[in-house]
Design an enzyme around this catalytic site. Structure first.
Site, PDB file in Angstrom:
ATOM      1  N   ASP A   1       0.838  -1.200   0.000  1.00  0.00           N
ATOM      2  CA  ASP A   1       0.000   0.000   0.000  1.00  0.00           C
ATOM      3  C   ASP A   1       0.874   1.252   0.000  1.00  0.00           C
ATOM      4  O   ASP A   1       2.034   1.216   0.412  1.00  0.00           O
ATOM      5  CB  ASP A   1      -0.904   0.015   1.233  1.00  0.00           C
ATOM      6  N   LYS A   2       0.288   2.348  -0.429  1.00  0.00           N
ATOM      7  CA  LYS A   2       1.038   3.604  -0.534  1.00  0.00           C
ATOM      8  C   LYS A   2       1.686   3.999   0.784  1.00  0.00           C
ATOM      9  O   LYS A   2       2.825   4.496   0.812  1.00  0.00           O
ATOM     10  CB  LYS A   2       0.110   4.724  -1.023  1.00  0.00           C
TER      11      LYS A   2
END
Length: 244
Positions: free
Chosen positions: A105-106
């Protein structure tokens, strides 16, 4: 394995320019093969040939493998028009077909494998392979032995999905702050999986970092955003998964 490849394709695959640019470089006499100036972009070369561009050796690499310590705030993607991606961080691109193996995930950091070996990527990501992915996290809430047992049984996330059994280890708890540090090993890789698992037991992941994936362990010397090529031994260990 490379064998009898067109010269222009050889140079193009090694990121020395577009086909049009490469043909112009050949036309300008900048390319030599085994000491002879090349004039035909369609001439065939193989791994044994010495190819120079502007006097600089261009060595063909079929597969390239990088370990990255992915930083927070960067997308796990090959390209994006608006946001920085993990491939934007690699300034040593000898191939144009690199891609991240799996995703983080970012806002997640840590170990990320970037390569152009599709078969190896499949071996690492295929659910049937049960490749362990280990993360460390800071969690809002006190993680308990009951949580450890729930994760070990297989946690029901919602009506459609029960996560596979995961190994949860409590590293530290802070009763005053109401937080925990944990390590978790999973074999799946669903969207926001670890965050959703802790939400299911009434807790919240504050920060998340992947530290290993199968036999590949994050190099502690890599600062966030840094990368290096895999060692021969690391590649050998990963190939065991592919061949097994």
């Amino acid at each position: 394995m490379m064998k009898n490849m067109r010269l222009d394709r050889y140079l193009c695959e090694m990121s020395e320019g577009t086909r049009k640019e490469i043909k112009q470089k050949i036309k300008s006499g900048l390319v030599t093969v085994n000491g002879q100036t090349a004039s035909d972009p369609g001439m065939h070369v193989d791994r044994a040939d010495l190819v120079l561009l502007g006097g600089r050796p261009v060595v063909y690499e079929e597969f390239v493998y990088f370990m990255m310590n992915k930083p927070q705030g960067v997308l796990t993607a090959t390209m994006d028009k608006k946001q920085q991606t993990v491939l934007d961080l690699i300034d040593e691109k000898t191939r144009k077909d690199l891609f991240p193996v799996g995703r983080l995930d970012k806002d997640t950091e840590g170990l990320l494998l970037i390569c152009n070996d599709g078969q190896l990527a499949h071996a690492l990501l295929a659910p049937a392979r049960h490749v362990q992915k280990v993360y460390r996290a800071d969690v809002k809430g006190i993680v308990t032995q009951k949580d450890v047992e729930s994760f070990a049984r297989g946690l029901e996330i919602d009506d459609q999905w029960t996560a596979r059994p995961a190994r949860l280890t409590i590293l530290k708890t802070d009763q005053t702050a109401g937080t925990s540090q944990i390590e978790i090993s999973i074999v799946e890789g669903r969207f926001h999986q670890i965050k959703r698992m802790f939400q299911a037991v009434g807790k919240e992941v504050i920060s998340l970092k992947r530290i290993s994936m199968g036999p590949l362990v994050l190099d502690g010397r890599l600062e966030p955003g840094s990368f290096r090529r895999l060692t021969d031994e690391e590649i050998k260990e990963l190939k065991k998964l592919q061949n097994g």
